[in-house]
Design a protein around this motif. Structure first.
Motif, mmCIF file in Angstrom:
data_model
loop_
_atom_site.group_PDB
_atom_site.id
_atom_site.type_symbol
_atom_site.label_atom_id
_atom_site.label_comp_id
_atom_site.label_asym_id
_atom_site.label_seq_id
_atom_site.Cartn_x
_atom_site.Cartn_y
_atom_site.Cartn_z
ATOM 1 N N ARG A 125 50.179 36.707 91.613
ATOM 2 C CA ARG A 125 49.765 37.695 92.534
ATOM 3 C C ARG A 125 51.149 38.393 93.076
ATOM 4 O O ARG A 125 50.934 39.801 93.253
ATOM 5 C CB ARG A 125 49.203 37.248 93.614
ATOM 6 N N ALA A 135 52.657 40.618 90.350
ATOM 7 C CA ALA A 135 51.632 41.814 89.806
ATOM 8 C C ALA A 135 51.573 42.928 91.075
ATOM 9 O O ALA A 135 50.450 43.195 91.602
ATOM 10 C CB ALA A 135 50.231 41.258 89.560
ATOM 11 N N LYS A 184 52.063 43.464 86.034
ATOM 12 C CA LYS A 184 50.600 43.579 86.303
ATOM 13 C C LYS A 184 49.929 43.910 85.007
ATOM 14 O O LYS A 184 49.076 43.039 84.533
ATOM 15 C CB LYS A 184 50.279 44.345 87.363
ATOM 16 N N TYR A 193 50.194 40.484 82.912
ATOM 17 C CA TYR A 193 49.026 39.637 83.160
ATOM 18 C C TYR A 193 47.768 39.917 82.843
ATOM 19 O O TYR A 193 46.927 39.042 82.442
ATOM 20 C CB TYR A 193 49.274 39.281 84.679
ATOM 21 N N VAL A 195 44.151 40.503 86.944
ATOM 22 C CA VAL A 195 45.117 39.485 87.467
ATOM 23 C C VAL A 195 44.374 38.574 88.211
ATOM 24 O O VAL A 195 44.760 37.483 88.187
ATOM 25 C CB VAL A 195 46.007 40.205 87.970
#
Length: 185
Positions: free
Chosen positions: A22, A25, A44, A47, A69
């Motif tokens: 997190r 991203a 991001k 992912y 994500v």
């Protein structure tokens, strides 16, 4: 974390992984990694591509990269649950008071780690602390823990102020008593 609290390396990485994903991203990082090999953030998108390769876009719910994500992070957490793994360092048995006592040192050691510059997003020490706190409490518990800590700090400040006030009163009474004694002689 593992070196300080002796949590297994794989478990430590699994607990941190959704929080680090997190964090990375982000379309507007505070600072890009030193060795990313690209001129703008693409973590991001990468992912999201992993999420697509896992078929996480097939349910029709996850369409945007942000949603993918989150679906990827949810899948990691689902796998951890399926394996009966703790989802947080607290669940792994790490003492809260010890964790908080060691937090600054752990964040600084992570910041100084030789792998950190290769991360897609170069973190500040304060951001590493946020990731660690999220990994200790879990994202949903962090807000509660933060408000509890703030309440404890306010109570502590209030008690210190009360102690100073009481101490000042005692000092004034002692001074008056000494003044009376001096007057008597």
């Amino acid at each position: 974390v593992g070196a300080v609290f002796h949590t297994p390396h794989g478990l430590t990485n699994a607990i941190l992984m959704p929080h680090v994903i997190r964090y990375n991203a982000n379309d507007s990082p505070t600072r890009m990694g030193i060795y990313p090999g690209y001129d703008h953030p693409i973590a991001k998108q990468r992912y999201a591509a992993i999420a697509r390769s896992l078929g996480l876009d097939r349910d029709g719910k996850a369409k945007t990269d942000d949603e993918l994500v989150e679906a990827y992070c949810a899948k990691i957490i689902e796998l951890m649950r399926d394996l009966n793994m703790p989802l947080t360092f607290r669940d792994a048995g790490v003492s809260e008071s010890e964790f908080m006592r060691q937090l600054d040192d752990i964040a600084l050691a992570a910041f100084d780690d030789q792998c950190t510059p290769a991360n897609p997003r170069f973190p500040l020490v304060s951001e590493m602390k946020e990731i660690l706190i999220d990994a200790y409490y879990g994202v949903e518990m962090r807000a509660k823990a933060t408000s509890d800590i703030e309440a404890q700090e306010e109570t502590s400040d209030s008690l210190k102020q009360q102690e100073v006030s009481e101490s000042t009163e005692v000092e004034e009474k002692e001074k008056k008593a000494l003044d009376r004694r001096a007057f008597m002689f």
